[in-house]
Design a protein around this motif. Structure first.
Motif, mmCIF file in Angstrom:
data_model
loop_
_atom_site.group_PDB
_atom_site.id
_atom_site.type_symbol
_atom_site.label_atom_id
_atom_site.label_comp_id
_atom_site.label_asym_id
_atom_site.label_seq_id
_atom_site.Cartn_x
_atom_site.Cartn_y
_atom_site.Cartn_z
ATOM 1 N N ALA A 58 65.356 66.722 98.407
ATOM 2 C CA ALA A 58 66.139 66.081 98.901
ATOM 3 C C ALA A 58 67.135 65.978 100.187
ATOM 4 N N THR A 59 67.237 67.780 100.016
ATOM 5 C CA THR A 59 68.305 67.828 101.010
ATOM 6 C C THR A 59 67.984 68.271 102.196
ATOM 7 N N ILE A 60 67.301 69.105 102.075
ATOM 8 C CA ILE A 60 66.857 69.003 103.679
ATOM 9 C C ILE A 60 66.498 67.666 104.154
ATOM 10 N N PHE A 61 65.818 66.392 103.406
ATOM 11 C CA PHE A 61 65.770 65.266 104.174
ATOM 12 C C PHE A 61 66.501 64.643 104.181
ATOM 13 N N GLY A 62 68.026 65.137 103.861
ATOM 14 C CA GLY A 62 69.228 64.373 104.649
ATOM 15 C C GLY A 62 69.946 64.005 103.329
ATOM 16 N N VAL A 63 69.733 63.862 102.175
ATOM 17 C CA VAL A 63 70.082 62.584 101.539
ATOM 18 C C VAL A 63 72.044 63.244 100.909
ATOM 19 N N SER A 64 73.122 62.420 101.233
ATOM 20 C CA SER A 64 74.331 62.322 100.957
ATOM 21 C C SER A 64 74.924 63.116 99.266
ATOM 22 N N ASN A 65 73.722 63.214 97.850
ATOM 23 C CA ASN A 65 74.994 62.383 96.560
ATOM 24 C C ASN A 65 73.395 62.777 96.061
ATOM 25 N N ILE A 66 73.294 63.490 94.908
ATOM 26 C CA ILE A 66 72.410 63.472 93.738
ATOM 27 C C ILE A 66 72.639 62.727 92.535
ATOM 28 N N ILE A 67 72.332 62.078 91.788
ATOM 29 C CA ILE A 67 72.934 61.454 90.619
ATOM 30 C C ILE A 67 71.361 61.713 89.406
ATOM 31 N N PHE A 68 71.256 62.378 88.593
ATOM 32 C CA PHE A 68 70.397 62.603 87.942
ATOM 33 C C PHE A 68 70.484 61.437 86.889
ATOM 34 N N VAL A 69 70.037 60.689 86.117
ATOM 35 C CA VAL A 69 70.088 59.905 85.230
ATOM 36 C C VAL A 69 69.403 59.758 83.827
ATOM 37 N N GLU A 70 69.430 59.760 82.549
ATOM 38 C CA GLU A 70 67.760 59.116 81.677
ATOM 39 C C GLU A 70 67.806 58.579 81.574
ATOM 40 N N MET A 71 66.326 58.100 81.838
ATOM 41 C CA MET A 71 66.359 56.915 81.635
ATOM 42 C C MET A 71 65.368 56.529 80.536
ATOM 43 N N ASN A 72 64.742 55.922 80.764
ATOM 44 C CA ASN A 72 63.613 54.851 79.428
ATOM 45 C C ASN A 72 62.643 55.891 79.148
ATOM 46 N N ARG A 73 61.907 56.428 79.796
ATOM 47 C CA ARG A 73 60.801 57.213 80.374
ATOM 48 C C ARG A 73 61.209 58.323 80.493
ATOM 49 N N SER A 74 62.237 58.832 79.960
ATOM 50 C CA SER A 74 62.915 60.474 80.880
ATOM 51 C C SER A 74 62.212 60.679 79.886
ATOM 52 N N ILE A 75 60.930 62.123 80.049
ATOM 53 C CA ILE A 75 61.071 63.157 78.996
ATOM 54 C C ILE A 75 61.740 64.330 78.418
ATOM 55 N N SER A 76 62.472 64.790 80.016
ATOM 56 C CA SER A 76 63.665 65.262 80.136
ATOM 57 C C SER A 76 65.045 64.343 79.328
ATOM 58 N N LYS A 77 65.784 65.679 78.388
ATOM 59 C CA LYS A 77 67.003 64.630 78.468
ATOM 60 C C LYS A 77 67.873 65.566 78.375
ATOM 61 N N GLU A 78 69.115 65.176 79.533
ATOM 62 C CA GLU A 78 70.560 65.819 79.202
ATOM 63 C C GLU A 78 70.734 66.614 78.806
ATOM 64 N N LYS A 79 71.008 68.220 78.873
ATOM 65 C CA LYS A 79 71.629 69.011 77.396
ATOM 66 C C LYS A 79 71.651 70.249 78.900
ATOM 67 N N ASN A 80 72.717 70.919 78.287
ATOM 68 C CA ASN A 80 73.125 72.140 78.957
ATOM 69 C C ASN A 80 73.241 71.923 80.992
ATOM 70 N N THR A 81 73.802 70.740 80.758
ATOM 71 C CA THR A 81 74.109 70.195 82.272
ATOM 72 C C THR A 81 74.997 71.673 83.268
ATOM 73 N N ASP A 82 75.399 71.961 82.520
ATOM 74 C CA ASP A 82 76.883 72.694 82.888
ATOM 75 C C ASP A 82 76.224 74.242 83.868
ATOM 76 N N ASN A 83 74.973 74.671 82.980
ATOM 77 C CA ASN A 83 74.182 75.561 83.420
ATOM 78 C C ASN A 83 73.190 75.273 84.729
ATOM 79 N N LYS A 84 72.430 74.122 84.181
ATOM 80 C CA LYS A 84 71.503 73.437 85.096
ATOM 81 C C LYS A 84 72.316 73.019 86.600
ATOM 82 N N LEU A 85 73.392 72.882 86.418
ATOM 83 C CA LEU A 85 74.265 71.907 87.648
ATOM 84 C C LEU A 85 74.246 73.356 88.708
#
Length: 235
Positions: free
Chosen positions: A92-119
């Motif tokens: 997405a960076t290579i293709f020119g996106v300005s911002n990226i927001i990751f959000v939990e959605m109803n069918r997300s298998i992964s959950k939001e945790k350890n976001t500081d390290n991921k970030l």
């Protein structure tokens, strides 16, 4: 083409490259004094030459580079599982996106945790991808817990990729006349979006779009939309 480096504004003020980038210049690229590099900071890039190489690298500015007007797209990505998140950020960076927001959605298998390290890891991936793509900036990345916590007001167009949509395509909504508007692209996680989420997006006045006849994996679905925006931006 000279190697490109993104540095903090404070380091730019004192014309110093340090840390991993300095190591890359001296030990990996084996550059020398007077070698040319591109240094970027605060969404501006400059052609520079190296004046000293020790632990840090010092440089002087030769000229400011002309920045082409880019489209402004925010990717709102349903949290994918495993290493797919790295793929999303890199391409997405290579293709020119300005911002990226990751959000939990109803069918997300992964959950939001350890976001500081991921970030930290994802910001490093985005920086390397921006250097590779010769961008003038690095996209901002953030994690948001719920769809309703995102502020949709800044977006002129909210585009939701929906496998149930068969007739409306990107070119029916975005063209060369409105390509400079602030656009949000919403991609669901593995399994797509639910009816509950569709109703939520309808309340946000979103446009539901098809990304073609084939079902695209979540980690590359955004590239379809971003590549279209890239083409329209230069028409």
């Amino acid at each position: 083409m000279p190697q490109r480096y993104f540095i903090d504004p404070i380091d730019f003020e004192i014309k110093t490259i340090s840390g991993n980038d300095a190591h890359h210049i001296s030990k990996v690229m084996r550059m020398h004094i007077n070698d040319e590099i591109i240094v970027c900071s605060n969404q501006e890039c400059y052609r520079c030459h190296i004046t000293d190489i020790t632990k840090d690298v010092l440089f002087e500015i030769d000229e400011k580079l002309v920045k082409k007007e880019a489209f402004h797209a925010t990717l709102i990505q349903g949290l994918p599982k495993g290493s797919k998140i790295d793929t999303v950020v890199k391409y997405a960076t290579i293709f020119g996106v300005s911002n990226i927001i990751f959000v939990e959605m109803n069918r997300s298998i992964s959950k939001e945790k350890n976001t500081d390290n991921k970030l930290k890891r994802l910001e490093s991936i985005a920086k390397e991808a921006a250097e590779l793509a010769h961008r003038f900036d690095v996209p901002k990345i953030e994690f948001i817990k719920r769809l309703k916590d995102i502020n949709y007001q800044p977006f002129s167009y909210v585009l939701v990729a929906d496998e149930n949509e068969k007739t409306t395509h990107l070119n029916h909504v975005i063209n060369h006349q409105n390509i400079k508007e602030h656009i949000a692209i919403i991609i669901g996680p593995e399994g797509g979006i639910t009816d509950e989420e569709r109703n939520f997006f309808k309340d946000q006045k979103a446009h539901f779009i098809s990304l073609g006849d084939n079902i695209l994996p979540t980690e590359i679905a955004s590239l379809y939309a971003l590549s279209y925006l890239s083409i329209k931006n230069i028409e």
